[in-house]
Design a protein around this motif. Structure first.
Motif, PDB file in Angstrom:
ATOM      1  N   GLU A  16       0.845  -1.194   0.000  1.00 41.55           N
ATOM      2  CA  GLU A  16       0.000   0.000   0.000  1.00 41.55           C
ATOM      3  C   GLU A  16       0.879   1.242   0.000  1.00 41.55           C
ATOM      4  O   GLU A  16       1.877   1.299   0.716  1.00 41.55           O
ATOM      5  N   LEU A  17       0.491   2.224  -0.816  1.00 39.88           N
ATOM      6  CA  LEU A  17       1.197   3.499  -0.891  1.00 39.88           C
ATOM      7  C   LEU A  17       0.337   4.589  -0.273  1.00 39.88           C
ATOM      8  O   LEU A  17      -0.888   4.573  -0.394  1.00 39.88           O
ATOM      9  N   TYR A  18       1.000   5.538   0.386  1.00 40.30           N
ATOM     10  CA  TYR A  18       0.341   6.685   0.996  1.00 40.30           C
ATOM     11  C   TYR A  18       0.989   7.955   0.429  1.00 40.30           C
ATOM     12  O   TYR A  18       1.990   8.434   0.969  1.00 40.30           O
ATOM     13  N   PRO A  19       0.466   8.485  -0.684  1.00 40.79           N
ATOM     14  CA  PRO A  19       1.069   9.678  -1.298  1.00 40.79           C
ATOM     15  C   PRO A  19       1.033  10.866  -0.337  1.00 40.79           C
ATOM     16  O   PRO A  19       0.032  11.103   0.341  1.00 40.79           O
ATOM     17  N   LEU A  20       2.137  11.599  -0.277  1.00 39.42           N
ATOM     18  CA  LEU A  20       2.220  12.796   0.561  1.00 39.42           C
ATOM     19  C   LEU A  20       2.235  14.060  -0.288  1.00 39.42           C
ATOM     20  O   LEU A  20       1.549  15.022   0.032  1.00 39.42           O
ATOM     21  N   SER A  21       3.040  14.063  -1.346  1.00 41.42           N
ATOM     22  CA  SER A  21       3.059  15.229  -2.231  1.00 41.42           C
ATOM     23  C   SER A  21       3.620  14.840  -3.591  1.00 41.42           C
ATOM     24  O   SER A  21       4.440  13.931  -3.702  1.00 41.42           O
ATOM     25  N   ILE A  22       3.134  15.526  -4.604  1.00 39.02           N
ATOM     26  CA  ILE A  22       3.610  15.349  -5.968  1.00 39.02           C
ATOM     27  C   ILE A  22       3.798  16.740  -6.563  1.00 39.02           C
ATOM     28  O   ILE A  22       2.879  17.560  -6.514  1.00 39.02           O
ATOM     29  N   VAL A  23       4.978  16.995  -7.100  1.00 39.72           N
ATOM     30  CA  VAL A  23       5.266  18.258  -7.770  1.00 39.72           C
ATOM     31  C   VAL A  23       5.693  17.929  -9.188  1.00 39.72           C
ATOM     32  O   VAL A  23       6.607  17.124  -9.389  1.00 39.72           O
ATOM     33  N   VAL A  24       5.017  18.523 -10.158  1.00 38.50           N
ATOM     34  CA  VAL A  24       5.391  18.350 -11.559  1.00 38.50           C
ATOM     35  C   VAL A  24       5.909  19.691 -12.057  1.00 38.50           C
ATOM     36  O   VAL A  24       5.235  20.714 -11.935  1.00 38.50           O
ATOM     37  N   HIS A  25       7.122  19.668 -12.568  1.00 41.76           N
ATOM     38  CA  HIS A  25       7.759  20.875 -13.082  1.00 41.76           C
ATOM     39  C   HIS A  25       8.246  20.552 -14.493  1.00 41.76           C
ATOM     40  O   HIS A  25       9.313  19.948 -14.661  1.00 41.76           O
ATOM     41  N   GLY A  26       7.442  20.907 -15.487  1.00 37.33           N
ATOM     42  CA  GLY A  26       7.798  20.573 -16.866  1.00 37.33           C
ATOM     43  C   GLY A  26       7.791  19.073 -17.072  1.00 37.33           C
ATOM     44  O   GLY A  26       6.797  18.403 -16.818  1.00 37.33           O
ATOM     45  N   ASP A  27       8.938  18.521 -17.480  1.00 38.39           N
ATOM     46  CA  ASP A  27       9.066  17.088 -17.737  1.00 38.39           C
ATOM     47  C   ASP A  27       9.689  16.333 -16.565  1.00 38.39           C
ATOM     48  O   ASP A  27      10.189  15.214 -16.732  1.00 38.39           O
ATOM     49  N   ARG A  66       9.522   5.174   3.847  1.00 45.17           N
ATOM     50  CA  ARG A  66       9.226   6.344   3.017  1.00 45.17           C
ATOM     51  C   ARG A  66      10.172   6.380   1.828  1.00 45.17           C
ATOM     52  O   ARG A  66      11.282   5.850   1.871  1.00 45.17           O
ATOM     53  N   TYR A  67       9.691   7.016   0.766  1.00 48.27           N
ATOM     54  CA  TYR A  67      10.487   7.179  -0.448  1.00 48.27           C
ATOM     55  C   TYR A  67      10.263   8.552  -1.046  1.00 48.27           C
ATOM     56  O   TYR A  67       9.194   9.148  -0.879  1.00 48.27           O
ATOM     57  N   THR A  68      11.276   9.021  -1.747  1.00 49.28           N
ATOM     58  CA  THR A  68      11.172  10.162  -2.647  1.00 49.28           C
ATOM     59  C   THR A  68      11.618   9.670  -4.010  1.00 49.28           C
ATOM     60  O   THR A  68      12.698   9.089  -4.138  1.00 49.28           O
ATOM     61  N   ASP A  69      10.763   9.840  -5.008  1.00 47.33           N
ATOM     62  CA  ASP A  69      11.064   9.438  -6.379  1.00 47.33           C
ATOM     63  C   ASP A  69      11.203  10.666  -7.250  1.00 47.33           C
ATOM     64  O   ASP A  69      10.472  11.638  -7.076  1.00 47.33           O
ATOM     65  N   VAL A  70      12.133  10.618  -8.201  1.00 44.09           N
ATOM     66  CA  VAL A  70      12.260  11.649  -9.226  1.00 44.09           C
ATOM     67  C   VAL A  70      12.020  10.957 -10.561  1.00 44.09           C
ATOM     68  O   VAL A  70      12.679   9.963 -10.870  1.00 44.09           O
ATOM     69  N   LEU A  71      11.051  11.467 -11.313  1.00 42.52           N
ATOM     70  CA  LEU A  71      10.699  10.885 -12.600  1.00 42.52           C
ATOM     71  C   LEU A  71      10.868  11.920 -13.703  1.00 42.52           C
ATOM     72  O   LEU A  71      10.749  13.126 -13.452  1.00 42.52           O
TER      73      LEU A  71
END
Length: 96
Positions: free
Chosen positions: A39-50, A75-80
């Protein structure tokens, strides 16, 4: 799911891992355990361009070869990065 130049650093790794290293360790883990629940619990998502940065918590349950159940949270922080129509991981950091 991983970009060609991916480098990520899970907490249980002594150093950042390349795409090839992540694949190798994922294959090893899949041979040792089977997934029960995730199970994932999203905390924040920021999209800046691509580029997107995602922070989340997780809980994961696995069954080991000796039939024991292990539950972990972390916890994790992902950069896509956007690659055409798909989003691919270029980096991540986190774990238990």
């Amino acid at each position: 799911m991983l970009s060609a130049d991916f480098m990520g650093w899970p907490n249980d790794s002594p150093a950042p891992r390349s795409k090839a290293s992540v694949r190798m360790w994922n294959r090893f883990a899949q041979d040792q355990t089977s997934g029960i629940a995730h199970e994932l619990y999203p905390l924040s998502i920021v999209v800046h361009g691509d580029t997107a940065i995602v922070h989340y918590l997780y809980t994961n349950a696995i069954r080991t070869r000796d039939k024991k159940t292990n539950v972990s949270s972390g916890r994790y922080t992902d950069v896509l990065v956007r690659d055409g129509e798909a989003w691919k991981f270029i980096s991540w950091h986190g774990g238990e």
